[in-house]
Design a protein around this motif. Structure first.
Motif, PDB file in Angstrom:
ATOM      1  N   SER A  72      33.702  -4.547  -0.255  1.00  0.00           N
ATOM      2  CA  SER A  72      32.602  -3.583  -0.087  1.00  0.00           C
ATOM      3  C   SER A  72      31.471  -3.815  -1.077  1.00  0.00           C
ATOM      4  O   SER A  72      30.336  -3.375  -0.835  1.00  0.00           O
ATOM      5  N   ALA A  77      27.229  -1.193   4.075  1.00  0.00           N
ATOM      6  CA  ALA A  77      28.241  -0.170   4.377  1.00  0.00           C
ATOM      7  C   ALA A  77      28.661  -0.208   5.844  1.00  0.00           C
ATOM      8  O   ALA A  77      29.851  -0.099   6.162  1.00  0.00           O
ATOM      9  N   TYR A  80      30.973  -3.145   6.480  1.00  0.00           N
ATOM     10  CA  TYR A  80      32.272  -2.927   5.838  1.00  0.00           C
ATOM     11  C   TYR A  80      33.110  -1.949   6.661  1.00  0.00           C
ATOM     12  O   TYR A  80      34.298  -2.187   6.898  1.00  0.00           O
ATOM     13  N   ASP A  81      32.501  -0.880   7.110  1.00  0.00           N
ATOM     14  CA  ASP A  81      33.226   0.094   7.941  1.00  0.00           C
ATOM     15  C   ASP A  81      33.687  -0.552   9.247  1.00  0.00           C
ATOM     16  O   ASP A  81      34.793  -0.287   9.740  1.00  0.00           O
ATOM     17  N   ASP A  82      32.831  -1.410   9.806  1.00  0.00           N
ATOM     18  CA  ASP A  82      33.150  -2.075  11.064  1.00  0.00           C
ATOM     19  C   ASP A  82      34.362  -2.990  10.919  1.00  0.00           C
ATOM     20  O   ASP A  82      35.280  -2.975  11.750  1.00  0.00           O
ATOM     21  N   GLN A  84      36.717  -2.843   8.651  1.00  0.00           N
ATOM     22  CA  GLN A  84      37.920  -2.037   8.409  1.00  0.00           C
ATOM     23  C   GLN A  84      38.464  -1.474   9.717  1.00  0.00           C
ATOM     24  O   GLN A  84      39.675  -1.507   9.974  1.00  0.00           O
ATOM     25  N   ALA A  85      37.553  -0.960  10.548  1.00  0.00           N
ATOM     26  CA  ALA A  85      37.982  -0.359  11.816  1.00  0.00           C
ATOM     27  C   ALA A  85      38.614  -1.397  12.728  1.00  0.00           C
ATOM     28  O   ALA A  85      39.640  -1.144  13.373  1.00  0.00           O
TER      29      ALA A  85
END
Length: 518
Positions: A72, A77, A80-82, A84-85
């Motif tokens: 991260s 952001a 990074y969220d993408d 992780q998902a």
């Protein structure tokens, strides 16, 4: 002059599928090729625990400063969220393509990333993004794929599909040579399609021994949609630290496109006089049917977009070959069912079942493509066509009773298994035996003669692996000049459809005998 297509199913006496080559752990090398970089992150925090030693040249930051840092810290952001998902929602076998933008010391670099979730960690492979040309834009690639697909659908045979694929993929990629291989039953590869520059060697119709693509390398094609070597002269890049701190073992690079290749394979490419190569699997019914192999005399690094297009095309070629193979199977099955029906009619209208099988307008020869046949039943021997003498047939049956079970037996190289048959190899090199009552020596036998076949190899297969005196180091053959071998004591092969027809006939004969006796 056009070369005659090589026979795929000829039985070659020697096994060239080297156990030695197949035992090398290709996935535990701890090395990658330098055209990309690799990160290993833990789960679920995505903290960098291992990185390739060339990180500095891609990100401008030494490996030591990357280690233990959260991913991260370098990604927007949203990205990074993408990531992780997607890791959370994918199984460990999936390869997730992403675009990731790393920002290090206020400098941003965009990468095409492949993410490989594993049970204990996640591997992230990164290659720098390059702006695609108009030809390699999504629309340009889509148009090319649609055009090639339309041509493949017009092909009338497996051979035509293979040649079209080679021609069109060469135009599409600009590789100097594209070969389409089919594996024979012993995993030797036969070139059935070729497109090449005039100054490249001609390998059409040649066989390459199984040791050229040993079992472990073949198995890896189920994890990797392609194998790319942009230049054989690359210097391998190691992973830092050497041991994965999460597993205390080497990181498993089975799924990695960047994984370094064995030195012996780079030597093999040098002996082929090529600098770059890319190979794609042809997988049919979850089995490795063959390969598409692309060669280039100079270093060549196809874009990720082009590689993805080739991955899609290899699947389309596989599907078209599977379709042609199924068509051939269906046609042959229909033909054999027609012969079987006529044969059954004779069988049930003739008081002597041997007469029904061996005489009449349709006979056993037509069903199983025989040159001779014999029926041993109730102490008698009835023959038709070209057969050994009665005493030789009795001795053959005695051998079958001693060495074989009650089920159907077939071989296209009888003299290699039953030495006495060498005396009549011209009559029987291929045998199919349908037991009626094996304990009593009652059989239906079908014979095929010896067919001398010349197998042309790409280099002497006996020199495919050249060992050093230490017994550990080895080298590939340095010549691919055509080497011809004459295969003796062998008939034309038995097809799976003929095996099924023989089983169906045996069941019908047994049913008739049981009805007559009861």
């Amino acid at each position: 002059m056009e070369k005659k297509a090589a026979t795929i199913n000829v039985s070659i006496e020697k096994n060239y599928d080297s156990e030695f080559c197949g035992s090398i752990p290709l996935h535990l090398v701890n090395l990658i090729q330098p055209h990309g970089m690799l990160l290993v992150v833990n789960k679920p925090e995505l903290r960098i625990v291992q990185a390739s030693d060339n990180a500095d040249s891609f990100l401008g930051i030494p490996v030591d400063e990357l280690l233990e840092q959260p991913l991260s810290a370098y990604l927007p952001a949203g990205q990074y969220d993408d990531i992780q998902a997607k890791i959370a929602n994918q199984n460990s076998q999936a390869k997730i393509p992403l675009t990731l933008t790393f920002t290090v010391q206020d400098a941003s670099r965009a990468f095409t990333a492949l993410v490989h979730p594993r049970e204990e960690y996640v591997i992230i492979e990164l290659e720098e993004n390059t702006a695609p040309s108009s030809e390699q834009s999504f629309l340009g690639l889509y148009q090319q794929i649609k055009y090639i697909t339309s041509l493949l659908k017009q092909a009338n045979s497996t051979a035509e599909v293979a040649q079209l694929a080679a021609d069109e993929m060469k135009k599409f990629t600009d590789f100097d040579r594209v070969l389409v291989y089919q594996f024979d039953p012993q995993w030797n590869g036969i070139v059935i399609g070729q497109a090449r520059e005039d100054d490249m060697a001609d390998y059409m119709g040649l066989r390459f021994p199984a040791s050229d693509v040993p079992k472990q390398a073949r198995d890896l094609y189920f994890s990797n949609p392609y194998r790319l070597i942009p230049t054989r002269d690359y210097v391998p890049v190691r992973l830092i630290p050497v041991i994965n701190p999460l597993t205390q073992r080497f990181t498993d690079l089975t799924d990695s496109n960047l994984r370094s290749v064995a030195t012996v394979h780079l030597e093999y490419l040098a002996n082929l006089n090529i600098m770059a190569s890319m190979s794609l699997p042809l997988i049919i019914d979850n089995k490795l049917w063959g390969l598409i192999s692309c060669h280039h005399k100079l270093p060549m690094h196809p874009s990720y977009e082009l590689r993805s297009a080739l991955e899609l095309l290899s699947g389309i070629v596989s599907a078209q070959i599977a379709s042609k193979e199924r068509e051939n199977t269906v046609l042959l099955q229909a033909q054999l069912r027609g012969v079987h029906a006529r044969l059954l009619e004779q069988l049930y209208t003739n008081s002597n079942f041997a007469e029904g099988l061996l005489s009449g307008t349709t006979n056993l020869h037509d069903l199983l493509h025989l040159t001779g046949a014999a029926v041993l039943f109730e102490g008698g021997i009835r023959t038709s066509g070209s057969t050994p003498g009665n005493q030789e047939i009795k001795e053959l049956v005695a051998w079958l009773r001693r060495n074989r079970k009650d089920g159907l037996f077939m071989t296209d190289s009888l003299p290699k298994q039953y030495a006495q048959s060498k005396d009549y190899k011209d009559v029987v090199s291929g045998l199919i035996a349908l037991p009626i009552n094996a304990e009593q020596g009652e059989y239906i036998l079908g014979f095929r003669p010896e067919v001398l076949q010349t197998v042309s190899w790409g280099g002497n297969p006996n020199n495919a692996i050249q060992m050093e005196p230490d017994g550990k180091t080895y080298h590939p053959r340095n010549s691919f000049a055509t080497y011809q071998e004459t295969v003796k004591h062998t008939s034309l092969p038995w097809l799976a459809e003929e095996t099924d027809a023989a089983e169906a006939l045996r069941s019908a004969v047994l049913e008739k005998i049981i009805k007559e006796r009861h």
